[in-house]
Design a protein around this motif. Structure first.
Motif, PDB file in Angstrom:
ATOM      1  N   GLY A 196       7.815   7.952   3.049  1.00  0.00           N
ATOM      2  CA  GLY A 196       7.694   6.946   2.004  1.00  0.00           C
ATOM      3  C   GLY A 196       6.576   5.992   2.338  1.00  0.00           C
ATOM      4  O   GLY A 196       5.650   6.335   3.079  1.00  0.00           O
ATOM      5  N   SER A 197       6.666   4.780   1.813  1.00  0.00           N
ATOM      6  CA  SER A 197       5.618   3.800   2.054  1.00  0.00           C
ATOM      7  C   SER A 197       6.232   2.432   2.306  1.00  0.00           C
ATOM      8  O   SER A 197       7.319   2.115   1.811  1.00  0.00           O
ATOM      9  CB  SER A 197       4.642   3.735   0.872  1.00  0.00           C
ATOM     10  N   ALA A 198       5.511   1.627   3.086  1.00  0.00           N
ATOM     11  CA  ALA A 198       5.926   0.263   3.389  1.00  0.00           C
ATOM     12  C   ALA A 198       5.131  -0.703   2.520  1.00  0.00           C
ATOM     13  O   ALA A 198       3.905  -0.746   2.599  1.00  0.00           O
ATOM     14  CB  ALA A 198       5.696  -0.037   4.867  1.00  0.00           C
ATOM     15  N   HIS A 199       5.833  -1.445   1.705  1.00  0.00           N
ATOM     16  CA  HIS A 199       5.204  -2.469   0.877  1.00  0.00           C
ATOM     17  C   HIS A 199       4.998  -3.718   1.730  1.00  0.00           C
ATOM     18  O   HIS A 199       5.743  -3.972   2.671  1.00  0.00           O
ATOM     19  CB  HIS A 199       6.111  -2.774  -0.318  1.00  0.00           C
ATOM     20  N   GLU A 200       4.004  -4.499   1.405  1.00  0.00           N
ATOM     21  CA  GLU A 200       3.826  -5.773   2.090  1.00  0.00           C
ATOM     22  C   GLU A 200       5.063  -6.652   1.870  1.00  0.00           C
ATOM     23  O   GLU A 200       5.719  -6.555   0.825  1.00  0.00           O
ATOM     24  CB  GLU A 200       2.585  -6.496   1.550  1.00  0.00           C
ATOM     25  N   PRO A 201       5.409  -7.522   2.843  1.00  0.00           N
ATOM     26  CA  PRO A 201       6.612  -8.348   2.713  1.00  0.00           C
ATOM     27  C   PRO A 201       6.409  -9.534   1.780  1.00  0.00           C
ATOM     28  O   PRO A 201       6.595 -10.697   2.152  1.00  0.00           O
ATOM     29  CB  PRO A 201       6.861  -8.795   4.158  1.00  0.00           C
ATOM     30  N   VAL A 202       5.998  -9.232   0.562  1.00  0.00           N
ATOM     31  CA  VAL A 202       5.759 -10.237  -0.477  1.00  0.00           C
ATOM     32  C   VAL A 202       6.392  -9.720  -1.766  1.00  0.00           C
ATOM     33  O   VAL A 202       6.645  -8.518  -1.905  1.00  0.00           O
ATOM     34  CB  VAL A 202       4.252 -10.482  -0.684  1.00  0.00           C
ATOM     35  N   PRO A 203       6.674 -10.608  -2.728  1.00  0.00           N
ATOM     36  CA  PRO A 203       7.203 -10.133  -4.007  1.00  0.00           C
ATOM     37  C   PRO A 203       6.271  -9.098  -4.625  1.00  0.00           C
ATOM     38  O   PRO A 203       5.064  -9.326  -4.737  1.00  0.00           O
ATOM     39  CB  PRO A 203       7.274 -11.410  -4.857  1.00  0.00           C
TER      40      PRO A 203
END
Length: 410
Positions: free
Chosen positions: A353-360
């Motif tokens: 999968g992928s890691a989204h930045e820890p922001v909305p």
């Protein structure tokens, strides 16, 4: 034998402890559970004795959601820590009566070992993520409500772990030692080491979240404590799944997210021609426009649902990450706090999968993350990981507990 099992945290922290309790009961052992009062009815449905500890976790989460994330002053943090310790000593001291061993999970239970020590009982500390334990191979997780950002890849992990130890000592040390002195126990020394012990347990799957070392911390990795779920999916959800292609699942559990996030989620999935399944969670997310390609659901059986979705977009809690990995579902992790950043990195590193930045997330950022997660080769790797994920962690832990107690000198 009777075991006191305690978890202070959300459903993701409490459910694995219930899994362990059920396995212990299958071995003809008695159990008693300590957890926030939110879970009294649910734990009672398994016929397990329950002792409430602390305030309702959901109310605490709601309070955080309604106030800015401004870190409290060190003095205020120490005051809150002392108050929490007072409650823990009181509740644990009563709950431990008649028990033969104590198992505490999550790094909020600073008093549990002292109470076990006072009663001469074996004590085990367990957690769901390798990131909780000091290692040169990863940074400490950002402390909840601290305002800390996740450490960059270039960070000096040794220095960060030293600072983490100082934080535990500054926050809890004086109050813990005062409580211990009042009952005739010596000072605890380093608070974090005292709480974790030199042989803590890691209740995480070795394929998903292996312990990387160091060797001087003798971590016992049992595998994840998974509670089997035989519940059928609601008829409305079954009908939705049968009406088209597998949807993208969005769920953030007990995490405080803005209710308007649903619009972003739906728009991102529709931009890729995907149907949408939204888990309401503690943020009470809802469908946005009543169109047939979107459905909002309450708490459902993830073990049955996740193999039937195209991807799982979530906050990176250990339980949800493990459930998606076990189901062979591609993941997009949008981490918010604590060890969720670790699981985001693992999903990315494993290529499942992928890691989204820890922001909305925005529509564009979710489209980009989902475009990666929905690639055929990612689905192939997710299915390969699923074949390696074990389901016997709770049984392994229960057997170890019983064997260790049977071998302990009387």
């Amino acid at each position: 034998m009777r075991f006191l099992l305690s978890a202070i945290g959300s459903r993701g922290d409490v459910q694995p402890v219930v899994a362990l309790a059920m396995q212990l009961r299958a071995l003809d052992q008695e159990v008693r559970l300590c957890a926030p009062p939110d879970f009294a009815k649910w734990i009672g449905s398994f016929g397990l004795p329950f002792v409430p500890i602390g305030p309702e976790w959901r109310r605490s989460a709601s309070s955080v959601r309604q106030t800015p994330r401004v870190p409290a002053s060190p003095t205020r943090v120490r005051q809150l820590a002392a108050a929490s310790l007072a409650v823990q000593f009181e509740v644990f001291s009563a709950a431990v009566e008649g028990c033969d061993a104590v198992v505490a999970v999550t790094a909020l239970q600073v008093a549990a070992r002292s109470v076990a020590e006072l009663h001469g009982l074996p004590y085990v500390f367990a957690t769901w993520s390798p990131a909780v334990f000091p290692s040169p191979h990863h940074p400490p997780p950002p402390l909840p409500q601290s305002g800390q950002a996740p450490a960059p890849a270039t960070a000096d992990n040794a220095a960060l772990w030293a600072e983490n130890a100082r934080h535990f000592n500054d926050t809890f040390g004086a109050a813990l030692d005062a409580r211990r002195a009042a009952v005739g126990l010596p000072p605890a020394g380093d608070v974090r080491s005292h709480m974790f012990t030199d042989r803590p347990w890691l209740a995480a799957d070795p394929a998903l979240a292996p312990w990387p070392g160091p060797a001087d911390l003798d971590v016992v990795q049992t595998g994840a404590w998974i509670l089997p779920d035989e519940r059928a999916l609601p008829p409305e959800l079954e009908s939705f799944l049968a009406a088209g292609e597998p949807p993208v699942y969005f769920g953030f559990g007990s995490i405080a997210v803005d209710q308007h996030l649903t619009t972003t989620l739906v728009r991102a999935a529709r931009a890729l021609g995907r149907r949408v399944l939204v888990s309401r969670g503690w943020a009470s997310l809802a469908a946005v426009d009543g169109q047939p390609d979107c459905l909002a659901v309450g708490e459902v059986n993830q073990q049955t649902l996740f193999p039937r979705v195209a991807a799982v977009v979530h906050h990176g809690g250990a339980g949800t990450t493990t459930a998606a990995a076990r189901a062979g579902a591609p993941q997009v992790v949008v981490p918010q706090v604590y060890d969720q950043h670790y699981f985001a990195r693992r999903v990315d590193a494993l290529g499942v999968g992928s890691a989204h930045e820890p922001v909305p997330p925005s529509v564009d950022s979710l489209v980009a993350a989902l475009t990666v997660a929905l690639r055929p080769e990612v689905a192939d790797r997710a299915r390969a990981l699923a074949a390696a994920v074990r389901a016997d962690g709770a049984a392994t832990a229960a057997q170890r507990l019983v064997a260790a107690h049977a071998a302990a000198p009387r």
